[in-house]
Design an enzyme around this catalytic site. Sequence first.
Site, short mmCIF file in Angstrom:
data_model
loop_
_atom_site.label_atom_id
_atom_site.label_comp_id
_atom_site.label_asym_id
_atom_site.label_seq_id
_atom_site.Cartn_x
_atom_site.Cartn_y
_atom_site.Cartn_z
N CYS A 114 37.24 9.97 46.36
CA CYS A 114 36.61 10.85 47.32
C CYS A 114 35.90 10.56 48.35
O CYS A 114 36.31 9.15 47.86
CB CYS A 114 35.71 12.00 46.19
SG CYS A 114 36.39 12.71 44.87
N ARG A 145 40.87 9.00 51.23
CA ARG A 145 40.29 9.16 49.88
C ARG A 145 40.75 10.56 49.37
O ARG A 145 40.53 10.38 47.78
CB ARG A 145 39.26 8.75 50.41
CG ARG A 145 38.54 7.21 50.82
CD ARG A 145 37.33 7.26 50.38
NE ARG A 145 36.93 6.42 49.69
CZ ARG A 145 36.65 5.41 49.36
NH1 ARG A 145 37.38 4.19 49.35
NH2 ARG A 145 36.53 5.75 47.25
N TRP A 160 39.62 14.40 45.76
CA TRP A 160 40.38 14.50 44.98
C TRP A 160 40.39 14.30 43.91
O TRP A 160 39.26 13.75 43.09
CB TRP A 160 41.11 12.77 45.36
CG TRP A 160 42.14 12.39 44.59
CD1 TRP A 160 42.59 12.39 44.62
CD2 TRP A 160 42.60 12.34 42.58
NE1 TRP A 160 44.19 12.05 43.99
CE2 TRP A 160 43.84 12.08 42.82
CE3 TRP A 160 41.38 11.45 41.92
CZ2 TRP A 160 44.64 11.46 41.93
CZ3 TRP A 160 42.06 11.25 40.80
CH2 TRP A 160 43.15 10.91 40.40
N ASN A 171 31.57 10.72 43.92
CA ASN A 171 32.93 9.99 43.49
C ASN A 171 32.73 9.50 42.72
O ASN A 171 31.53 8.76 42.62
CB ASN A 171 32.91 9.17 44.85
CG ASN A 171 33.98 8.34 44.78
OD1 ASN A 171 35.07 8.88 44.22
ND2 ASN A 171 34.01 6.97 45.12
N GLY A 172 33.94 9.58 41.51
CA GLY A 172 33.14 8.57 40.26
C GLY A 172 33.62 9.52 39.39
O GLY A 172 33.98 11.25 39.25
N GLU A 226 58.61 -3.21 44.71
CA GLU A 226 57.08 -2.65 45.36
C GLU A 226 58.18 -1.14 46.28
O GLU A 226 57.85 -0.21 46.70
CB GLU A 226 56.95 -3.09 46.10
CG GLU A 226 55.97 -2.57 47.39
CD GLU A 226 55.03 -2.33 47.53
OE1 GLU A 226 54.59 -1.40 47.96
OE2 GLU A 226 54.17 -1.78 46.25
N LYS A 238 57.60 3.12 47.32
CA LYS A 238 57.01 3.52 47.98
C LYS A 238 57.36 4.34 47.87
O LYS A 238 57.67 5.68 48.34
CB LYS A 238 57.70 2.16 49.31
CG LYS A 238 56.64 1.50 49.64
CD LYS A 238 55.76 1.99 50.07
CE LYS A 238 54.38 0.60 49.92
NZ LYS A 238 53.54 0.43 48.61
N GLU A 297 56.20 7.49 46.09
CA GLU A 297 55.51 7.70 46.47
C GLU A 297 55.25 8.32 47.97
O GLU A 297 54.04 9.38 47.70
CB GLU A 297 54.24 7.17 45.84
CG GLU A 297 53.94 5.53 47.45
CD GLU A 297 53.26 4.65 47.08
OE1 GLU A 297 52.49 4.90 46.48
OE2 GLU A 297 52.99 3.53 48.02
N HIS A 322 73.41 -2.90 30.08
CA HIS A 322 72.22 -2.63 28.48
C HIS A 322 71.57 -0.92 28.55
O HIS A 322 70.62 -1.03 27.78
CB HIS A 322 71.57 -3.68 28.41
CG HIS A 322 71.75 -5.01 28.45
ND1 HIS A 322 72.48 -5.63 26.83
CD2 HIS A 322 71.88 -6.30 29.08
CE1 HIS A 322 72.88 -7.00 26.88
NE2 HIS A 322 72.73 -6.89 28.21
N LYS A 370 44.03 6.91 48.82
CA LYS A 370 44.24 5.34 49.12
C LYS A 370 43.75 4.73 47.35
O LYS A 370 43.84 3.42 47.63
CB LYS A 370 43.10 4.90 50.33
CG LYS A 370 43.03 4.01 50.62
CD LYS A 370 44.94 3.51 51.16
CE LYS A 370 45.39 2.22 51.26
NZ LYS A 370 46.71 1.73 51.40
#
Length: 605
Positions: A2, A27, A75, A99-100, A478, A482, A485, A501, A600
């Site tokens: 957050c 955030r 968030w 935040n947390g 990566e 990308k 997301e 396989h 983020k």
Amino acid sequence: MCGIIGYSGPLEARTILLDGLSQLEYRGYDSAGIAYFDSRSQIHVVKKTGKVANLRETFSSISDSSHCGIGHTRWATHGGVSDVNAHPHHAGQVTLIHNGIIENYHSLTQEFQLEASLVSQTDSEVAARLLDIFYEGQPESAIKQLVNRVEGSYAFCIMFNDRPGEIYAVRSVSPLVAAYTRAGALVASDLTALIPYTRNYFVVPEHHIVKLTGYKISICDPDGKQVSPEMMKVNWNTDAAMKNGFPHFMLKEIHEQPEALKNTILPRLTKGIPDFTDDQIPDELFLGCDQIHVIACGTAMHAGMVARSLLEPLLRIPVTVSIASEFRYEEPLIDEKTLVIVISQSGETIDTLAALRLARTCGSRTLAVVNVKGSTIARESDYVLYTHAGPEIAVASTKAYSVQLAALYMVGCRMALVRGRFTGEQASAFLAGLLDVIPAMETMISRKDEEKNLVTHLLSQHDTFFIGRGLDYAFSLEGALKLKEISYIHAEAYAAGELKHGTIALIASGVPVIAIATQEHIFSKTMSNVREVKARGAFVILVTQEHASVDPDLADIHIKIPDLDDRFTVFPIAVVLQLIAYYTSIGKNLDVDQPRNLAKSVTVE
């Protein structure tokens, strides 16, 4: 996760808070809210679901003036996305943002019989109501009681009804920075909110209580003693956190990668060889280990995967990469002869921080690769190698990945030199190859319209697969992240040799396969795998070096990067894959910079 901001001073608080929340929105952007003292010293709370723009519109019809307030962009962790779950939370004499995660919120709710008074589904409201119970007119005493009872991570900013003009802040793990300026006192979860007012700041020490007024900031340690903060200075300006004419932060940050690489590499070169003297990283650190353990999450972990593929054959010592969230539960085989490298853009990633702390208890020496000076991981590591990417605002990491790779490549070169795996000439040649990637990246950025035009086939697809071998496979990880997301297309990376396989069962007519084939010694093997997927109807996007000779019928689209030493092709390929993801997201009319469900900086477990 957050975003938090607090302000007390002579300027209009609501303007500063709203602007700060806009800077911090990456955030978290499920909801946003502000609490402020009005001209009669009464606290008002205004909060709305959705983005900060919704909150700003609400304030367009409110004329109150204020010089002290706190703001929050959320968030969601505990409780769904709703107005009532948005912050700030008000309870009696207390107004609080958080935040947390408070891990023992349920037991505290039962112990203090809070069920009947709770109006939200959040752990944060439990903290607010508990603090109100403890509050008897002495803020510091009540806050100490609160932090002694809560378990988990937190950054709290608090106002009390009978303390107009005052803001109190305290943290554990979750980040907070603060500054006193001519414009007043500010506290925030990120420097981007402070930069418009000052470049000088300090990191709020853990478990210390900070008091902000319009005239000063004071800090008390857990014993109640006044302490002076360690001041730091930001080395980038306000423009670095602005779009500067780009339609999205992500595209801007893709363009910034060559400059970020220069800023990370060039100051650490002495006669063309990596030199970490100014970073106070001794060669003995690299000589005294018999294995390397890399710990990171997400994009940073993918940088570690590339480093593993490079370092293990180069140094001839074991290199292991662990997902930070799993590391603590693996009973890792590390000891005092292990060099643990932890990678985090923010330096606050909670799983990585916890893994770092475990590594230190095992006696391992730790080297942090981080982008934020004074961050918790930077302070708690034995040694720190700062990347110089500047602020990265888009949730999908781009330039942070590139500079992390550059830092790891430089570490590998220095280790090879001091351990006798490189001569001075070989080390110099390696660094010359690393510098060659800068114009190669610039070339691929200049060709961005190629990627813009090729994504048409991806827009209607539900799945995309990335394949490669060796370093190319590490790069693919990566690329898949990308794409998934920011475009919400299911994307997976597979070692090309594993196709037979099981994975090849997923290949059907028209399914996109992005094949990376830049490693000369296994090029023909990768091409065989490309033929296998093409024979089953895949739509193949092939990425090779310029000199590669490829059957024109083998790929539907062929992207060529400038010729480089095979070890360095990850850098221009990173640009290609980032642009593919970016333009796919644009083509689907999605929010590139703020994709759903993501934030983020991950500061909660």
